[in-house]
Design an enzyme around this catalytic site. Sequence first.
Site, PDB file in Angstrom:
ATOM      1  N   THR A  97       0.830  -1.206   0.000  1.00 16.32           N
ATOM      2  CA  THR A  97       0.000   0.000   0.000  1.00 16.32           C
ATOM      3  C   THR A  97       0.861   1.251   0.000  1.00 16.32           C
ATOM      4  O   THR A  97       1.954   1.273   0.576  1.00 16.32           O
ATOM      5  CB  THR A  97      -0.915   0.014   1.246  1.00 16.32           C
ATOM      6  OG1 THR A  97      -1.467   1.331   1.395  1.00 16.32           O
ATOM      7  CG2 THR A  97      -0.151  -0.297   2.520  1.00 16.32           C
ATOM      8  N   SER A 157      -2.070   2.931  10.374  1.00  7.68           N
ATOM      9  CA  SER A 157      -3.007   2.013  11.038  1.00  7.68           C
ATOM     10  C   SER A 157      -2.305   0.674  11.212  1.00  7.68           C
ATOM     11  O   SER A 157      -1.229   0.456  10.626  1.00  7.68           O
ATOM     12  CB  SER A 157      -4.270   1.815  10.199  1.00  7.68           C
ATOM     13  OG  SER A 157      -3.989   0.965   9.099  1.00  7.68           O
ATOM     14  N   TYR A 215      -3.286  -2.084  10.000  1.00  6.18           N
ATOM     15  CA  TYR A 215      -3.232  -2.663   8.648  1.00  6.18           C
ATOM     16  C   TYR A 215      -2.010  -2.173   7.886  1.00  6.18           C
ATOM     17  O   TYR A 215      -1.241  -2.957   7.328  1.00  6.18           O
ATOM     18  CB  TYR A 215      -4.509  -2.310   7.867  1.00  6.18           C
ATOM     19  CG  TYR A 215      -4.301  -2.354   6.387  1.00  6.18           C
ATOM     20  CD1 TYR A 215      -4.161  -3.571   5.730  1.00  6.18           C
ATOM     21  CD2 TYR A 215      -4.188  -1.177   5.629  1.00  6.18           C
ATOM     22  CE1 TYR A 215      -3.923  -3.615   4.365  1.00  6.18           C
ATOM     23  CE2 TYR A 215      -3.955  -1.219   4.275  1.00  6.18           C
ATOM     24  CZ  TYR A 215      -3.821  -2.436   3.644  1.00  6.18           C
ATOM     25  OH  TYR A 215      -3.576  -2.477   2.301  1.00  6.18           O
ATOM     26  N   LYS A 228       1.863  -4.052   6.402  1.00  5.65           N
ATOM     27  CA  LYS A 228       2.512  -3.972   5.091  1.00  5.65           C
ATOM     28  C   LYS A 228       3.968  -3.506   5.236  1.00  5.65           C
ATOM     29  O   LYS A 228       4.834  -3.877   4.446  1.00  5.65           O
ATOM     30  CB  LYS A 228       1.749  -3.024   4.173  1.00  5.65           C
ATOM     31  CG  LYS A 228       0.309  -3.448   3.905  1.00  5.65           C
ATOM     32  CD  LYS A 228       0.211  -4.699   3.038  1.00  5.65           C
ATOM     33  CE  LYS A 228      -1.232  -4.957   2.622  1.00  5.65           C
ATOM     34  NZ  LYS A 228      -1.387  -6.107   1.717  1.00  5.65           N
TER      35      LYS A 228
END
Lengths: 456, 456
Positions: B206, B244, B246, B250
């Site tokens: 991301t 975050s 999430y 990554k």
Amino acid sequence: MREIIIAIIRGKMLNLSYTILVLFPVIAVALRVSMNGLTLQSRRSHTMSMMTMSAATIGPRKKVVVLGGDGFCGWPTSLHLSEQDHDVIIVDNLSRRKIDIELGCDSLTPIASIEDRCQVWRQISGKRLRFRYLDLQHDYAELLQFLKDEKPDAVVHFAEQRAAPYSMKDDRRKRYTIDNNLSGTHNLLCAIVESQLDIHVVHLGTMGVYGYGTSGGEIPEGYLDVILPGGRSSKILHPANPGSVYHLTKCLDALVFQFYNKNDGVRVTDLHQGIVWGTNTLETIRDERLINRFDYDGDYGTVLNRFLMQAALNIPLTVYGTGGQTRAFIHISDTARCISLAINNPPKAGDKVEIFNQIAETLRVRDLANLINDKTGCGIRNLENPRKEDAENDLEVSNQKFCNLGLSPVTVEAGLLDEVVNIAGKYQQRCDRSKVLPNSFWNKARADAAATDKAR
Amino acid sequence: MREIIIAIIRGKMLNLSYTILVLFPVIAVALRVSMNGLTLQSRRSHTMSMMTMSAATIGPRKKVVVLGGDGFCGWPTSLHLSEQDHDVIIVDNLSRRKIDIELGCDSLTPIASIEDRCQVWRQISGKRLRFRYLDLQHDYAELLQFLKDEKPDAVVHFAEQRAAPYSMKDDRRKRYTIDNNLSGTHNLLCAIVESQLDIHVVHLGTMGVYGYGTSGGEIPEGYLDVILPGGRSSKILHPANPGSVYHLTKCLDALVFQFYNKNDGVRVTDLHQGIVWGTNTLETIRDERLINRFDYDGDYGTVLNRFLMQAALNIPLTVYGTGGQTRAFIHISDTARCISLAINNPPKAGDKVEIFNQIAETLRVRDLANLINDKTGCGIRNLENPRKEDAENDLEVSNQKFCNLGLSPVTVEAGLLDEVVNIAGKYQQRCDRSKVLPNSFWNKARADAAATDKAR
């Protein structure tokens, strides 16, 4: 004397048994002077160094949870913090003892059960030292409840698989190291946020997160000053360059700390520690049942402790490759002291993650081998390096922050022979020689090279 | 025409049904022109853009495993790769569907079961598309055996929990995201090394790993040129600045890739993707049973898809904070094309981790909201931001590498109304309006602010 003054400052009763305990190492030195003339000078400076630090570590009494407090660094640290009058609770899943069983290895020193250890410490020091069995990776709900119940001021986090060779042994151990270390660390941060308590996390990291030769000079303490494209100056987290899955987990931890510090304001001190050597501290030598573990096997034995064992057995020191690797070292008693300093000097609310390099000195592996060989004549044997790493590297590391807080660390030169005589020598009959050589290889090429070397 | 030429190049039989399928979107546009005059221009440019890319993506037929191939990005990518004549195997634990159940949500579009999806694709395209149920985090032994049996050329790794709000919902979801994503990624790398196969890993990362405003200018593709202390130039992995849990995973993945690339030579392409919008691709519109999922809820609905849903329902667009956040965007059909480009242009043996920024454009959230409001008149409602992030940021991102490979991406301006009419509008009766507002908050301060906002 400073220990005594500290005790008075803290309002403790100065009784006879306490005085004897404080003076024990000095008495021990005097008694053993005749045993080995060589050891006198090193032992004396070692002991003095242990004592000069104490004044700097005074801080208010805190409740401190030591995760992994039964392990090689955790146990002496727990005792040291207890001795410093902190209220210490050890949390451990005893995984290190279980891995011994798995590998068919054992500590060279005979270590007591954690229950006995805590009981003996209570008898000897008069201080309560509690133990709670808990698995950081799997027992999240219990961990959260434990934090809510105990409301510690600080949590020291040693609860990670800590051997690079073990972490590279095979896929099972690579996966265990990643899952255990990262989930454990994340569960801790997650539980702290969920508890809404302001708990200071002191984490044991490693110098290995930096890699070697990527800083542009002396390795700074955690953050690197760089010029970005366009000419803007920036202080960034030092780029990660781990050399094993174990080291990788410490780099992953670092990102977890950065995130929870930024998002939730968790106060974290991350200690990038050198290779730990030595066995005992002022506290662990008070009773043989308090003795610390000593690993000499190919997986868990750190380089210097392996050398000391080999010297005691009078077998050649096994140097990986050319021995041109330069590494940072610290004595176990300084580990405990640094943790104490970190606890007594926490980051303030809103501070970014505090990072200290926790090292005493840097040494080249072959120089270390030569130093021991010169004194013992045990010889040196160069093996194919089981690790994928640079054959030769220089290393310059800043340890200014701990020095500024008063650390005056024990050096290998000063403390070395002490260990040879008192630990490796004393317990050599417990050594399983078949366990000393490396049996974890970084990748297939390294395993093949070692097999060829062995067949020669 | 280029699609047809490619088919000829590959020696495929050019039959009538294939021609109809290729031309289907063009025919569909022609048939629907009268439906909404506004959509004509955008649809045409959208379709043309879809077609101009094809020539650049030609590569040899490969066996490709798509981990997470049942998900929002995974499904259209699997079809696109299959359409490109790769031998595709979808591996998925269907976690995305299970999370829908957990949250009481559902895709706006009615999605078929994975078995039906694969069967319909076979009927329509004549191409085999296999499915294997497997949990990357928990089924390591099966994963390893699967790789050994199938010997894929490439593995596309989408198999991660991918919603930032879900990852911040509570401690259960934070822990799930960390454990699932990191163990899954590490298991994959570990299994590839263990299998001794030379498998190219293509990972969906991301743009959020970079953070905003820390690059010193345009965000480069993965690596940053810096000047180290002492004046030495260095190219470092771009510092991580996740917003975050999430995004944090990554960043952790990135370190895992760096390590396995360095230690074992695993070839990895990491794609730092922008926020994906849109629903269908050339392949998913061939039959309603192939339709892609469309998430509009507060957790899984990406910002633009939420806006489209709100516009279709004629309710005000919910903008978090001032809407001054600038983010990178990419259409789902370009996601699929970029993966194809990455598979056809793998790193060579010995290359470092290849990193691409997978984005079409950058847009400020309030500009996006204004754009949609101008066309639909649905209004805008500013909410307290549930996220801890900068209220305003600029963002400049390099996407040169994919452009050099021939990507000519769909832009929001060109493709937008298409989606409003055809997806959000068509299926609006399936929308549960109670799920649209945010219900995950980054920390206690953000949750409190939202509660105050709601009470007002």
